[in-house]
Design an enzyme around this catalytic site. Sequence first.
Site, mmCIF file in Angstrom:
data_model
loop_
_atom_site.group_PDB
_atom_site.id
_atom_site.type_symbol
_atom_site.label_atom_id
_atom_site.label_comp_id
_atom_site.label_asym_id
_atom_site.label_seq_id
_atom_site.Cartn_x
_atom_site.Cartn_y
_atom_site.Cartn_z
ATOM 1 N N LYS A 157 0.970 -1.132 -0.072
ATOM 2 C CA LYS A 157 -0.076 -0.015 -0.066
ATOM 3 C C LYS A 157 0.902 1.250 0.094
ATOM 4 O O LYS A 157 1.159 1.606 0.988
ATOM 5 C CB LYS A 157 -0.946 -0.114 1.206
ATOM 6 C CG LYS A 157 -1.974 0.950 1.016
ATOM 7 C CD LYS A 157 -3.176 0.516 2.151
ATOM 8 C CE LYS A 157 -4.108 1.443 2.014
ATOM 9 N NZ LYS A 157 -5.110 1.368 0.823
HETATM 10 N N1 PPE Z 1 -7.481 -2.336 -3.254
HETATM 11 C C1 PPE Z 1 -6.879 -1.092 -3.354
HETATM 12 C C2 PPE Z 1 -6.100 -0.695 -4.523
HETATM 13 C C3 PPE Z 1 -7.155 -0.285 -2.063
HETATM 14 O O1 PPE Z 1 -6.675 0.978 -2.056
HETATM 15 C C4 PPE Z 1 -7.761 -0.774 -0.938
HETATM 16 C C5 PPE Z 1 -8.143 0.115 0.246
HETATM 17 C C6 PPE Z 1 -8.325 -2.201 -0.955
HETATM 18 C C7 PPE Z 1 -8.117 -2.911 -2.241
HETATM 19 C C8 PPE Z 1 -9.089 -2.683 0.188
HETATM 20 O O2 PPE Z 1 -8.026 -3.088 1.018
HETATM 21 P P1 PPE Z 1 -8.696 -3.136 2.626
HETATM 22 O O3 PPE Z 1 -8.982 -1.736 3.238
HETATM 23 O O4 PPE Z 1 -7.434 -3.670 3.349
HETATM 24 O O5 PPE Z 1 -9.686 -4.064 2.700
HETATM 25 N N2 PPE Z 1 -8.329 1.367 0.049
HETATM 26 C C9 PPE Z 1 -7.881 2.422 1.047
HETATM 27 C C10 PPE Z 1 -7.915 3.568 0.387
HETATM 28 C C11 PPE Z 1 -8.873 4.562 -0.268
HETATM 29 C C12 PPE Z 1 -8.380 6.123 -0.399
HETATM 30 O O6 PPE Z 1 -9.041 6.544 -1.325
HETATM 31 O O7 PPE Z 1 -7.452 6.363 0.187
HETATM 32 C C13 PPE Z 1 -9.126 2.181 2.111
HETATM 33 O O8 PPE Z 1 -10.251 1.810 1.896
HETATM 34 O O9 PPE Z 1 -9.011 2.989 3.155
#
Ligand code: PPE
Length: 328
Positions: A157
Site C-alpha cells: 500500500k
Molecule cells: N485495493 C486497493 C487498491 C485499495 O486501495 C484498498 C483500500 C483495497 C483494495 C481494500 O483493502 P482493505 O481496506 O485492506 O480491505 N483502499 C483504502 C484507501 C482508499 C483511499 O481513497 O484512500 C481504504 O479503503 O482505506
Amino acid sequence: MDPVELIWRNGEFLPWEEAQTHVLSHGLHYGTGVFEGIRCYETSRGPAIFRHHDHLDRLEKSAELYYLELPYSAEEIRGATHELLRRNGLSSAYIRPLAYRGYGSLGLYAKDAPVDVIVAAFPWGAYLGEESKNGGIRAKVSSWRRISPGGSIPHAKASGSYLNSILAKTESTNAGYDEAILLDERGFVCEGSGENIFLVRDGQIVTPPQVASILDGINRKSVIQIARDLGYAVVERDVARAELYLAEEVFLTGTAAELVPVREIDDHPLGQPGEITRHVQAKFEDALTGRAEEYLEWLDFVEAPEAAAPDSSEASDSESIGRITPAA
Ligand code: PPE
C-alpha cells in the site's frame, strides 16, 4: 475533509493546521510513502478499531518492500492512534497512518531523507456515496491496466502506486460512473480503484487470488472468512472480464467503502443487490461494529474519548504525555 484538533507526527501531537511538511520532502516528489486506511467504529463496548494489528502489520510489510525503515514499532503507532482518537474525542473515525521519506535529500537513492511518520484520524462518511451500501453502484472497466508485479508492487500500500488508481478513478468518474474496475495486463479482473472485488457465479463466491495484481485487502480476508462461516463456497481464481457481466451478483470490499454491491458494470445491468451479497454484508457490518460475537477478536478496543475537551491551562501539559521517542 472535516478537520479535528490534533494529528500525531513523529511522536508529537500537533494542531491539525500545523501538521505541514517541507515542499522538498522526498515523498512529495516521488511518492515514496506507505500508508494504511483503517476504521474505528462505535460499538456497545466502546470504540473499536477493526483489525488494527493486521493493518499495522501490512504497513510494516509495505515499508519493508520499499526499503523504508520505520522509526516506530507497530505497538508504538498503535498506542499513538489510541491516544489520538481519545484526545480528538472521536469514537468513530477513518484512521490514516502514513510513513514517508521526508526532507533531507532528493534523488532516487535517498538514504539521507528521513522517514517521517504521521497518524491522522477524522470523520469520513460513505466512500462511494450515501446510497452505495444499500442501492449499489455503477462501475466501469478501466482502460488503464493495474500496475503489474513486474514493474511495481501491487501488494504494497504505497503512495506512488495510487497514481494508477487515480487514473482509473478519474476516467470512470468523468464518464459518469461511481467506480473503476482494473484488469491486469492479461485482461483478467484485479480490483476496484480502492476496493477488492467479489462475484457470485452459480451460487459460488469468486474473487481474484492473492497472486493477482491486487492489494491483499484486510476486508477481503474478513469477507472470505465470513462467507465461508455462513456456508458459502469461496473460490480464489482468475476472473475473466466477461464474467463481470455474467455474474449473478458483484460486490466490492474495502476499509473506506466497506461492502458495496455493484448494480451495473459497463452498462450491463446486474440488478438490485442480491441475496448472497446482502447476507454477507449484514454479517460483515455486524463484525465491524462489534455485534457479531464470533468476530470480536478482530476488534482493538479503545478507551472512550474524553468527555469534554481539557481546558487550555492543562492542554500544554498533556501535549507531552503522549510523546513517544523513536525506537532504537
Ligand atoms: N485495493 C486497493 C487498491 C485499495 O486501495 C484498498 C483500500 C483495497 C483494495 C481494500 O483493502 P482493505 O481496506 O485492506 O480491505 N483502499 C483504502 C484507501 C482508499 C483511499 O481513497 O484512500 C481504504 O479503503 O482505506
